[in-house]
Design an enzyme around this catalytic site. Structure first.
Site, short mmCIF file in Angstrom:
data_model
loop_
_atom_site.label_atom_id
_atom_site.label_comp_id
_atom_site.label_asym_id
_atom_site.label_seq_id
_atom_site.Cartn_x
_atom_site.Cartn_y
_atom_site.Cartn_z
N HIS A 82 14.28 51.21 -75.15
CA HIS A 82 13.44 50.42 -74.26
C HIS A 82 13.91 48.98 -74.26
O HIS A 82 14.18 48.42 -75.31
CB HIS A 82 11.97 50.47 -74.69
N ARG A 168 -5.93 42.37 -68.61
CA ARG A 168 -5.32 41.24 -69.31
C ARG A 168 -4.65 40.29 -68.33
O ARG A 168 -4.67 39.08 -68.51
CB ARG A 168 -4.30 41.75 -70.34
N SER A 183 1.01 47.99 -76.15
CA SER A 183 1.16 48.44 -74.77
C SER A 183 2.52 49.10 -74.56
O SER A 183 2.63 50.23 -74.06
CB SER A 183 0.99 47.23 -73.83
N LYS A 187 3.49 53.56 -74.35
CA LYS A 187 4.19 54.23 -73.25
C LYS A 187 5.40 55.02 -73.75
O LYS A 187 5.69 56.11 -73.28
CB LYS A 187 4.61 53.20 -72.19
N1 URA Z 1 5.04 44.93 -70.83
C1 URA Z 1 4.15 45.91 -71.10
O1 URA Z 1 4.40 47.08 -70.85
N2 URA Z 1 2.98 45.57 -71.65
C2 URA Z 1 2.64 44.31 -71.93
O2 URA Z 1 1.56 44.08 -72.43
C3 URA Z 1 3.57 43.28 -71.63
C4 URA Z 1 4.77 43.64 -71.09
#
Ligand code: URA
Ligand code: CA
Length: 434
Positions: A82, A168, A183, A187
Site C-alpha cells: 500500500h 472526519r 483507516s 482496508k
Molecule cells: N487515507 C485513508 O484511507 N484514510 C485516512 O484516514 C487518511 C488517508
C-alpha cells in the site's frame, strides 16, 4: 452502554475497551449512534490519541463492519503493498509482475478513484482489451496459475471506515495518526492480505509533509498490522518530487515496461527493488532481503518480469504484444516541450502541483464523473539536481489540446531552477519494522 459516557471517557484521556470500541463502530455502522456523537468522539481522539490496543481494536471493528475477501484458496502467503499516495507513482504497475515473476502471489483488488492520474485499473486499461470485470473464481484461478491478477472493487468492504472518513472530512479530524492508521489498515486487512508492505511517502507531494509525521504514521500502521496478526513493515520514501519521469496513464504503462526490463528511471527502479525485496521476504520466497533483491534484479535482466506482465495482461483480455511495442499504446496528438527560461540546476519540482498540471490535461479525474484521457500527461526531462541549459526542455507535455497555456504556466510556477548546484534528494529515508 451509553455513547455519551464513552465520549466523556475519551475526552478525559481514558482508554476504551475492546467491547466499547465494538459498540461504537457497530452502532455507527447501523445508524443507532448519530453523527454528532461520533464527531465529538473523533475530536476527543484527535486531542487525546489512542493506545496501541485501542488502535488495533478500532481497526478490527472496522474490518468486521463489512465483507472480508477470502483469499485462502490461493496458495502461498499473500503480500499486499500500500502506498499513501504520490504523484506519478508507477510502483504498483511494476511491483505486481516483478514479484509475481519470482513466485509471490499478487491478488489485487483495485479501484479507480480521484487524482492526478487514474488509479492502477485506469492505467492498465490503456492496454487495449484489458478488463478487471472477472469472476471471483477466475480471479483465484489466475493468481494460482500466473501469480498475478487484478479484480475491480466489489462487495461492501469496511463500511464503518467509509462513514467515519466522510465524517472526519467535514469535522477537521482527518489529520489524526491513530485514525488515519486504522483507516488504511482496515482496508488492507479486509482485502485479505496476510502480510503488508507499506510505502509511506514524505515530502511536498505527500499526505505527510515532514519526516517526523511520516515516521509516526508508519510506526502506527506497522504496530497495528503486527498486533492483529499480519506481518507488516513500512518504507518511508521521498515524494518531494514525482517518482520516475512519467505522469499519465499510458505513459506510466510505458515507464513500467521499461522498468520491468531493468531500463527504467533510477528512483523508480530503486523503490521497486526495495519494496519488492520486502514483499518477497515476507512471502517467504527468500530467506534474506539481499537474496530477495538479487532474485528481482535477475527477473528484470532475464526477461521473466516482463513476461509475467505480458501473461497477466493477456490473461485478462489485454493485448500483450504492447509489451514489445509500447508505441501502440494510446498516443497524444501534440508533444510540446517546455523550455527552461534560464540555465542552472533544477532545485524544486512541486509534486502535487505538477500532478495537477497532468490532471488539467485530462490524465486524472477531478470528479467521479470525469472521463480520463489515457494518452495525455507529462514526461519530466529533468529531476532535482539535474543541470539544464537555457532553452532545453524541462518537461515534454503530451496533450490532445493545442492550447495549454494554463498547464505551461503551472509547470513554470512549480519547477525552480537555481544557479547553485543542488543535490538530488534521498529516495529511501527509513525502513520501519517492529
Ligand atoms: N487515507 C485513508 O484511507 N484514510 C485516512 O484516514 C487518511 C488517508
Ligand atoms: Ca512515474
Amino acid at each position: 452502554m451509553r455513547m455519551v459516557d464513552l465520549i466523556e471517557k475519551k475526552r478525559d484521556g481514558g482508554e476504551l475497551s475492546t467491547e466499547e470500541i465494538q459498540f461504537i463502530i457497530d452502532g455507527y455502522t447501523e445508524g443507532t449512534i448519530p453523527d454528532y456523537q461520533v464527531s465529538a468522539l473523533t475530536m476527543a481522539i484527535f486531542f487525546q490519541g489512542m493506545s496501541e490496543q485501542e488502535r488495533a481494536n478500532l481497526t478490527m471493528s472496522m474490518v468486521e463492519s463489512g465483507d472480508q475477501i477470502d483469499l485462502s484458496d490461493i496458495n502461498g502467503i499473500k503480500v499486499d503493498k500500500h502506498s499513501t499516495g504520490g504523484v506519478g507513482d508507477t510502483t504498483t504497475l511494476v511491483l505486481g509482475p516483478l514479484v509475481a515473476a519470482v513466485g509471490v502471489p499478487v491478488a489485487k483488488m483495485s479501484g479507480r478513484g480521484l487524482g492526478h492520474t487514474g488509479g492502477t485499473i485506469d492505467k492498465l486499461e490503456a492496454v487495449d482489451g484489458f478488463h478487471v470485470e472477472i469472476e471471483k473464481e477466475d480471479f483465484i484461478r489466475l493468481v494460482n496459475e500466473n501469480k498475478i491478477a487484478v479484480i475491480g472493487q466489489s462487495g461492501n468492504l469496511t463500511p464503518a471506515d467509509k462513514k467515519l472518513y466522510a465524517l472526519r472530512d467535514v469535522t477537521a479530524t482527518v489529520n489524526s495518526i491513530p485514525l488515519i492508521a486504522s483507516s488504511i489498515m482496515s482496508k488492507k486487512i479486509a482485502a485479505g492480505a496476510d502480510a503488508i508492505v507499506l510505502d509511506v511517502k514524505t515530502g511536498a507531494g505527500a499526505f505527510m509533509k515532514s519526516l517526523e509525521d511520516s515516521r509516526e504514521l508508519a510506526s502506527a500502521m506497522v504496530s497495528i498490522g503486527n498486533n492483529v496478526g499480519r506481518k507488516t513493515m513500512a518504507v518511508i520514501s521521498d515524494m518531494s518530487q514525482p517518482l520516475g519521469y512519467m505522469i499519465g496513464n499510458a505513459l506510466e504503462v510505458k515507464e513500467a515496461i521499461d522498468t520491468l526490463k531493468g531500463e527504467g528511471p533510477e528512483d523508480l527502479t530503486e523503490l521497486c527493488l526495495t519494496l519488492g525485496s520486502h514483499m518477497v521476504y515476507l512471502a517467504e520466497q527468500a530467506s534474506t532481503l539481499s537474496e530477495a533483491r538479487e532474485m528481482l534484479i535477475k527477473a528484470m535482466n532475464d526477461g521473466s518480469a516482463l513476461k509475467a506482465f505480458k501473461v497477466f495482461l493477456e490473461s485478462q483480455g489485454g493485448n500483450g504484444s504492447l509489451v514489445d511495442q509500447p508505441e501502440k499504446l494510446p498516443q497524444a496528438k501534440y508533444k510540446i516541450d517546455l523550455p527552461a527560461k534560464e540555465a542552472g540546476f533544477v532545485s524544486e519540482i512541486v509534486a502535487d502541483e505538477v500532478g495537477t498540471a497532468a490532471m488539467l490535461l485530462g490524465a486524472g479525474r477531478a470528479t467521479k464523473e470525469s472521463i480520463i484521457d489515457l494518452a495525455v500527461g507529462l514526461e519530466l526531462k529533468k529531476k532535482i539536481g539535474d543541470e539544464v541549459m537555457k532553452g532545453e526542455a524541462l518537461v515534454t507535455i503530451y496533450s490532445n489540446q493545442e492550447d495549454i497555456e494554463e498547464v505551461k504556466q503551472k509547470l513554470y510556477e512549480n519547477i525552480s531552477v537555481t544557479k547553485e548546484k543542488v543535490s538530488a534528494p534521498t529516495l529511501i529515508h527509513e525502513e520501519i519494522t517492529l
